[in-house]
Write an enzyme that holds these catalytic residues in place. Structure first.
Site, PDB file in Angstrom:
ATOM      1  CD  GLU A   1      33.145 -28.066  13.299  1.00 61.03           C
ATOM      2  OE1 GLU A   1      32.932 -26.859  13.146  1.00 61.03           O
ATOM      3  OE2 GLU A   1      33.481 -28.817  12.353  1.00 61.03           O
TER       4      GLU A   1
ATOM      5  NE  ARG B   1      24.329 -20.410   1.832  1.00 54.37           N
ATOM      6  CZ  ARG B   1      25.020 -20.215   0.731  1.00 54.37           C
ATOM      7  NH1 ARG B   1      24.800 -19.127   0.002  1.00 54.37           N
ATOM      8  NH2 ARG B   1      25.946 -21.084   0.341  1.00 54.37           N
ATOM      9  N   GLY B   2      24.435 -22.863   5.544  1.00 57.26           N
ATOM     10  CA  GLY B   2      24.589 -24.221   5.029  1.00 57.26           C
ATOM     11  C   GLY B   2      25.040 -24.172   3.572  1.00 57.26           C
TER      12      GLY B   2
ATOM     13  CG  HIS C   1      27.511 -26.076  13.848  1.00 53.50           C
ATOM     14  ND1 HIS C   1      28.570 -26.251  13.012  1.00 53.50           N
ATOM     15  CD2 HIS C   1      28.021 -25.691  15.044  1.00 53.50           C
ATOM     16  CE1 HIS C   1      29.699 -25.978  13.672  1.00 53.50           C
ATOM     17  NE2 HIS C   1      29.382 -25.646  14.905  1.00 53.50           N
TER      18      HIS C   1
ATOM     19  CE  LYS D   1      27.156 -13.983   8.719  1.00 56.75           C
ATOM     20  NZ  LYS D   1      27.650 -15.316   8.335  1.00 56.75           N
TER      21      LYS D   1
ATOM     22  CE  LYS E   1      40.152 -40.295  11.473  1.00 56.42           C
ATOM     23  NZ  LYS E   1      38.871 -39.922  10.939  1.00 56.42           N
TER      24      LYS E   1
ATOM     25  CE1 TYR F   1      32.930 -19.523   5.342  1.00 64.66           C
ATOM     26  CE2 TYR F   1      31.598 -17.647   5.993  1.00 64.66           C
ATOM     27  CZ  TYR F   1      31.734 -18.999   5.786  1.00 64.66           C
ATOM     28  OH  TYR F   1      30.673 -19.831   6.027  1.00 64.66           O
TER      29      TYR F   1
HETATM   30  P1  FAD Z   1      25.778 -16.399   4.866  1.00 64.94           P
HETATM   31  O1  FAD Z   1      26.247 -15.575   6.024  1.00 64.94           O
HETATM   32  O2  FAD Z   1      24.350 -16.462   4.603  1.00 64.94           O
HETATM   33  O3  FAD Z   1      26.634 -16.043   3.613  1.00 64.94           O
HETATM   34  C1  FAD Z   1      26.572 -16.837   2.428  1.00 64.94           C
HETATM   35  C2  FAD Z   1      27.000 -15.997   1.220  1.00 64.94           C
HETATM   36  O4  FAD Z   1      25.987 -15.015   0.950  1.00 64.94           O
HETATM   37  C3  FAD Z   1      28.292 -15.193   1.416  1.00 64.94           C
HETATM   38  O5  FAD Z   1      28.952 -15.165   0.176  1.00 64.94           O
HETATM   39  C4  FAD Z   1      27.822 -13.811   1.840  1.00 64.94           C
HETATM   40  O6  FAD Z   1      28.741 -12.793   1.448  1.00 64.94           O
HETATM   41  C5  FAD Z   1      26.501 -13.694   1.083  1.00 64.94           C
HETATM   42  N1  FAD Z   1      25.469 -12.946   1.818  1.00 64.94           N
HETATM   43  C6  FAD Z   1      25.250 -12.958   3.161  1.00 64.94           C
HETATM   44  N2  FAD Z   1      24.162 -12.206   3.467  1.00 64.94           N
HETATM   45  C7  FAD Z   1      23.690 -11.722   2.292  1.00 64.94           C
HETATM   46  C8  FAD Z   1      22.590 -10.888   1.940  1.00 64.94           C
HETATM   47  N3  FAD Z   1      21.777 -10.392   2.869  1.00 64.94           N
HETATM   48  N4  FAD Z   1      22.380 -10.601   0.615  1.00 64.94           N
HETATM   49  C9  FAD Z   1      23.219 -11.097  -0.340  1.00 64.94           C
HETATM   50  N5  FAD Z   1      24.296 -11.893  -0.056  1.00 64.94           N
HETATM   51  C10 FAD Z   1      24.526 -12.201   1.230  1.00 64.94           C
HETATM   52  N6  FAD Z   1      27.713 -26.026   7.008  1.00 64.94           N
HETATM   53  C11 FAD Z   1      26.834 -26.992   7.348  1.00 64.94           C
HETATM   54  O7  FAD Z   1      26.028 -27.414   6.512  1.00 64.94           O
HETATM   55  N7  FAD Z   1      26.807 -27.520   8.605  1.00 64.94           N
HETATM   56  C12 FAD Z   1      27.641 -27.090   9.578  1.00 64.94           C
HETATM   57  O8  FAD Z   1      27.614 -27.586  10.701  1.00 64.94           O
HETATM   58  C13 FAD Z   1      28.581 -26.055   9.275  1.00 64.94           C
HETATM   59  N8  FAD Z   1      29.410 -25.550  10.203  1.00 64.94           N
HETATM   60  C14 FAD Z   1      30.248 -24.508   9.891  1.00 64.94           C
HETATM   61  C15 FAD Z   1      31.053 -23.936  10.903  1.00 64.94           C
HETATM   62  C16 FAD Z   1      31.914 -22.889  10.604  1.00 64.94           C
HETATM   63  C17 FAD Z   1      32.748 -22.271  11.698  1.00 64.94           C
HETATM   64  C18 FAD Z   1      32.015 -22.404   9.272  1.00 64.94           C
HETATM   65  C19 FAD Z   1      32.967 -21.297   8.930  1.00 64.94           C
HETATM   66  C20 FAD Z   1      31.216 -22.941   8.274  1.00 64.94           C
HETATM   67  C21 FAD Z   1      30.325 -23.997   8.568  1.00 64.94           C
HETATM   68  N9  FAD Z   1      29.478 -24.556   7.603  1.00 64.94           N
HETATM   69  C22 FAD Z   1      28.583 -25.549   7.934  1.00 64.94           C
HETATM   70  C23 FAD Z   1      29.568 -24.133   6.207  1.00 64.94           C
HETATM   71  C24 FAD Z   1      28.627 -22.962   5.872  1.00 64.94           C
HETATM   72  O9  FAD Z   1      27.275 -23.381   6.009  1.00 64.94           O
HETATM   73  C25 FAD Z   1      28.922 -22.537   4.441  1.00 64.94           C
HETATM   74  O10 FAD Z   1      30.185 -21.917   4.379  1.00 64.94           O
HETATM   75  C26 FAD Z   1      27.854 -21.726   3.727  1.00 64.94           C
HETATM   76  O11 FAD Z   1      28.175 -21.716   2.327  1.00 64.94           O
HETATM   77  C27 FAD Z   1      27.753 -20.276   4.163  1.00 64.94           C
HETATM   78  O12 FAD Z   1      27.240 -20.164   5.413  1.00 64.94           O
HETATM   79  P2  FAD Z   1      27.162 -18.743   6.166  1.00 64.94           P
HETATM   80  O13 FAD Z   1      26.417 -18.959   7.413  1.00 64.94           O
HETATM   81  O14 FAD Z   1      28.490 -18.118   6.226  1.00 64.94           O
HETATM   82  O15 FAD Z   1      26.225 -17.954   5.122  1.00 64.94           O
END
Ligand code: FAD
Length: 319
Positions: A19, A125-126, A95, A200, A306, A180
């Protein structure tokens, strides 16, 4: 070609991917090529490019007024993906986040990607914007990554937001999502987090990339837990080398993960970034060799732009 086809074609072999971050606004794209070039000899199967939404800063104006200004420090995700795909012929994975996008803006971004021949997306989600404590979706956007996955899947079936479009062309996106091993920080517990992860997958996701972890057992337990919940897609471990004194504080705080005792005991004695790098790279090599031996589908490295440290790890693991 896309990520899942590549993984399926190479079953039994551990692939290499990484990445990168877009450069800060105003910097040249050459900095991206400079960080990719040293890693090309390890034949990356795909390269991810992160997305960075807007931040709010206060700028001082006349008579002491403060103006709230929205800025994006690292724009360019889509352009960088297209440029890399064109220059190196490697699959790129932009992403895409819910944060900062209405469903309509998401649709338009997907159309851009489709026209550019980019058929992979990591749907996220972000995080909350830096000035807010909780994630606030756009009024007309998505609150969870699963909703973004559902929108992409609909487009893959030829359903756009405007139902009156005649003969809409289906897209062909391969979708990955985040997982996670040590739980997403907002989730009440890991069981519930994995239940949402399953939602998902059921919405049409092909594979998972994990948050970084430093204790392989946590990854192995997570994979087993996912399998018990009926998640059968590939789960790609994400590895980050710790290379600075700053990382030691920043990583556990920002990513809500623990360092195992053995690693902690070595890190507490480090006084310089060079000492940290030595420990961090050796640890990442040890982790990666074990993951490879256990037959993980791919090891995904968080380079943060890096590449030297990732190169040293890749040499030891894939060289
Ligand atoms: P979700 O899957 O939506 O989950 C978020 C939270 O909500 C979790 O606690 C989950 O248990 C809960 N949840 C999920 N679905 C539901 C539902 N239907 N009802 C109630 N609760 C629910 N962030 C960026 O901004 N840009 C990036 O490029 C980026 N890249 C990433 C790459 C990787 C590999 C990882 C692991 C993370 C990255 N992130 C990035 C960070 C990520 O956006 C955050 O960790 C964010 O807080 C959660 O994203 P998610 O897609 O896991 O969210």
């Amino acid at each position: 070609m896309n990520v899942i086809k590549t993984l399926n074609q190479n079953k039994g072999k551990t692939l290499f991917s990484f990445e990168i971050l877009p450069p800060l606004k105003g910097k040249r794209i050459q900095s991206i090529y400079d960080s990719i070039d040293p890693l090309m000899e390890f034949n990356p199967s795909f390269i991810n490019v992160t997305y960075h939404r807007e931040e709010f800063v206060y700028k001082k104006r006349e008579k002491g007024f403060l103006e709230k200004v929205s800025i994006r420090k690292r724009p360019g995700t889509v352009g960088i993906c297209a440029a890399i795909q064109h220059k190196y012929g490697v699959i790129t994975v932009p992403h895409l986040t819910c944060g900062g996008f209405s469903a309509e803006e998401t649709e338009n971004a997907l159309i851009d990607l489709h026209f550019l021949g980019i058929n992979d997306i990591l749907a996220l989600r972000g995080d909350p914007v830096k000035t807010e404590n909780t994630f606030v979706p756009d009024d007309k956007g998505h609150a969870y990554a699963v909703e973004l996955v559902q929108q992409i899947e609909k487009m893959n079936e030829g359903q756009y937001l405007d139902e009156e479009i005649k003969d809409p062309e289906p897209t062909n996106f391969c979708i990955g999502v985040a997982g996670y091993p040590e739980k997403h920080y907002e989730a009440m517990n890991l069981n519930l987090d994995i239940k949402y992860l399953k939602q998902k997958i059921d919405a049409g996701v092909s594979y998972i990339v994990t948050q970084m972890f430093f204790d392989n057992q946590k990854y192995f337990d997570f994979v087993e837990h996912c399998r018990q919940e009926g998640i059968n897609v590939p789960i790609i471990p994400g590895i980050k080398p710790i290379t600075t004194l700053k990382h030691i504080q920043f990583i556990p705080k920002t990513f809500h993960i623990d360092f195992p005792d053995e690693l902690t005991n070595s890190l507490v004695n480090c006084k310089t970034n060079e000492e940290v790098t030595k420990v961090g790279v050796a640890w990442a090599i040890k982790q990666s060799l074990e993951l490879k031996e256990k037959g993980v589908p791919c090891i995904h490295f968080y380079t943060m732009g890096k590449s030297e440290n990732t190169r040293n790890i890749a040499k030891a693991v894939f060289g």
